[in-house]
Design a protein around this motif. Sequence first.
Motif, short mmCIF file in Angstrom:
data_model
loop_
_atom_site.label_atom_id
_atom_site.label_comp_id
_atom_site.label_asym_id
_atom_site.label_seq_id
_atom_site.Cartn_x
_atom_site.Cartn_y
_atom_site.Cartn_z
N VAL A 156 -2.58 -61.35 17.55
CA VAL A 156 -2.49 -60.74 16.78
C VAL A 156 -2.82 -58.59 17.64
O VAL A 156 -3.35 -59.97 19.09
CB VAL A 156 -4.13 -60.83 16.53
N SER A 157 -2.68 -57.94 17.15
CA SER A 157 -2.57 -56.36 17.83
C SER A 157 -3.81 -56.38 18.62
O SER A 157 -4.91 -56.82 18.07
CB SER A 157 -2.29 -55.81 17.24
N GLY A 158 -4.07 -56.06 19.99
CA GLY A 158 -5.58 -55.76 20.65
C GLY A 158 -6.07 -57.13 20.82
O GLY A 158 -6.57 -57.16 21.96
N SER A 159 -5.19 -58.34 21.30
CA SER A 159 -5.71 -59.79 20.75
C SER A 159 -5.49 -59.74 23.30
O SER A 159 -4.95 -58.76 23.81
CB SER A 159 -5.31 -60.85 20.94
N LYS A 160 -6.65 -60.63 23.67
CA LYS A 160 -7.64 -60.24 24.88
C LYS A 160 -7.06 -62.06 25.30
O LYS A 160 -7.64 -63.21 24.34
CB LYS A 160 -8.34 -60.02 25.70
N TRP A 161 -6.43 -62.12 26.55
CA TRP A 161 -6.03 -63.55 27.09
C TRP A 161 -7.73 -63.85 27.05
O TRP A 161 -8.19 -65.90 25.86
CB TRP A 161 -5.65 -63.72 28.24
N TYR A 162 -8.76 -63.72 27.35
CA TYR A 162 -10.83 -64.57 26.90
C TYR A 162 -11.01 -64.68 25.22
O TYR A 162 -11.62 -65.54 25.57
CB TYR A 162 -11.23 -63.61 27.58
N ASP A 163 -9.97 -64.07 24.57
CA ASP A 163 -9.77 -64.13 22.84
C ASP A 163 -10.05 -65.73 22.22
O ASP A 163 -10.14 -65.90 21.61
CB ASP A 163 -9.71 -63.83 21.95
N TYR A 164 -9.41 -66.72 23.54
CA TYR A 164 -8.75 -67.79 23.29
C TYR A 164 -9.38 -68.23 24.34
O TYR A 164 -8.59 -69.73 24.81
CB TYR A 164 -7.07 -68.05 22.88
N THR A 165 -10.65 -68.46 24.46
CA THR A 165 -11.35 -69.36 25.61
C THR A 165 -11.31 -70.47 24.66
O THR A 165 -12.56 -70.22 23.76
CB THR A 165 -12.14 -68.94 26.23
N CYS A 166 -11.80 -71.89 26.01
CA CYS A 166 -12.61 -73.16 25.35
C CYS A 166 -13.05 -73.29 26.72
O CYS A 166 -12.39 -73.37 27.59
CB CYS A 166 -11.25 -74.09 24.59
N THR A 167 -13.88 -75.11 26.06
CA THR A 167 -14.11 -75.77 27.48
C THR A 167 -12.73 -76.61 27.19
O THR A 167 -12.14 -77.12 26.43
CB THR A 167 -15.60 -77.08 25.88
N VAL A 168 -13.14 -76.82 28.85
CA VAL A 168 -11.31 -77.76 29.52
C VAL A 168 -12.39 -79.22 28.68
O VAL A 168 -11.88 -80.00 28.08
CB VAL A 168 -12.49 -78.20 31.16
N ALA A 169 -13.74 -79.71 28.55
CA ALA A 169 -13.58 -80.89 27.55
C ALA A 169 -13.07 -81.15 26.27
O ALA A 169 -12.82 -81.84 25.92
CB ALA A 169 -15.59 -81.00 27.66
N ASP A 170 -12.72 -80.12 25.00
CA ASP A 170 -12.50 -79.42 23.87
C ASP A 170 -10.99 -80.23 24.42
O ASP A 170 -10.54 -80.68 23.51
CB ASP A 170 -12.54 -78.62 23.74
N LEU A 171 -9.97 -79.71 24.96
CA LEU A 171 -8.81 -79.50 25.86
C LEU A 171 -8.19 -81.28 26.11
O LEU A 171 -7.64 -81.75 25.49
CB LEU A 171 -8.56 -78.49 26.73
N GLU A 172 -9.63 -82.18 26.78
CA GLU A 172 -9.71 -82.57 27.59
C GLU A 172 -9.30 -84.20 26.32
O GLU A 172 -8.62 -84.96 26.07
CB GLU A 172 -10.62 -83.19 28.85
N LYS A 173 -10.46 -83.77 25.29
CA LYS A 173 -10.32 -84.63 24.03
C LYS A 173 -9.34 -84.61 23.37
O LYS A 173 -9.17 -85.53 22.71
CB LYS A 173 -11.50 -84.32 23.36
N GLU A 174 -8.85 -83.17 23.05
CA GLU A 174 -7.67 -82.73 21.97
C GLU A 174 -6.75 -83.74 22.41
O GLU A 174 -5.93 -84.58 22.10
CB GLU A 174 -7.23 -81.07 21.68
N LEU A 175 -6.40 -83.33 23.81
CA LEU A 175 -5.15 -83.85 24.43
C LEU A 175 -4.79 -85.10 24.69
O LEU A 175 -3.79 -86.18 25.39
CB LEU A 175 -4.47 -82.66 25.58
N GLY A 176 -6.43 -85.65 25.08
CA GLY A 176 -6.53 -87.53 25.65
C GLY A 176 -5.86 -87.34 26.95
O GLY A 176 -5.33 -88.29 28.09
N VAL A 177 -6.62 -86.19 28.05
CA VAL A 177 -6.28 -86.24 29.52
C VAL A 177 -6.95 -85.03 29.96
O VAL A 177 -8.32 -85.20 29.40
CB VAL A 177 -5.37 -85.45 29.26
N LYS A 178 -7.79 -86.69 31.15
CA LYS A 178 -8.54 -86.29 32.05
C LYS A 178 -8.23 -85.25 33.32
O LYS A 178 -7.03 -85.61 34.08
CB LYS A 178 -9.14 -87.04 32.93
N PHE A 179 -8.22 -83.94 33.11
CA PHE A 179 -7.47 -83.25 34.22
C PHE A 179 -7.87 -82.99 35.93
O PHE A 179 -7.28 -82.89 36.40
CB PHE A 179 -7.70 -81.48 33.44
N PHE A 180 -9.63 -82.73 35.37
CA PHE A 180 -10.18 -82.90 36.85
C PHE A 180 -10.84 -84.08 37.55
O PHE A 180 -12.43 -83.71 37.38
CB PHE A 180 -10.78 -81.94 37.03
N PRO A 181 -10.08 -85.29 37.66
CA PRO A 181 -11.47 -86.53 37.77
C PRO A 181 -12.34 -86.57 38.96
O PRO A 181 -11.54 -85.41 40.16
CB PRO A 181 -11.50 -87.92 37.74
#
Length: 183
Positions: free
Chosen positions: A158-183
């Motif tokens: 979307v015009s004017g979007s910034k990267w930080y508009d798409y932040t989320c928690t690492v825990a949410d990504l771990e749950k969604e992807l089934g991966v533990k990133f930083f054990p």
Amino acid sequence: MVAYPLYKDCLGDSGRTDKWDFDPVIDKKYQMQLYRSYQPRSYNMSRGHMLASNQRTASRELNFTTFYFTNMVPQEQSQNSGIWQQLESRENSFATNANKSDTLYVVCGPTLAPNADMVHDDNNKKCPIPTHTWKVLLKEKKGQWISIGVKMPNVRPVSGSKWYDYTCTVADLEKELGVKFFP
């Protein structure tokens, strides 16, 4: 997914090699051949570096490794050269301004979905178009470990979007992807 550390000594002035090639440690039959990028061009997918070229400029040899086909995903061009690049610049800023011993740990990759649209390589080998690209970042700050997740739709932003508009928690990504990133 691609995982890498980023610190001051990774950055230099060697420049970009643009020497696209197969990763020598993985059999070619498991890699896309992307000398010409993804086809058809109507999808507007670029060879999106997961480990950015400008994050390995300490030497020509180091930069060359970022052009291995194993480091590429189909990434919508305006996302790749826009908000994704903004995020990479933020990462580089951390590395440039960090203490000699500071390290940013990065893991990134694509999110795939069943029945995804396909692009293909120079030999007509098919590759699914990711629905999203994501990164997780971890660094130490004043004796505390801090992390952030970023998940971007793999579409024209979307015009004017910034990267930080798409932040989320690492825990949410771990749950969604089934991966533990930083054990």
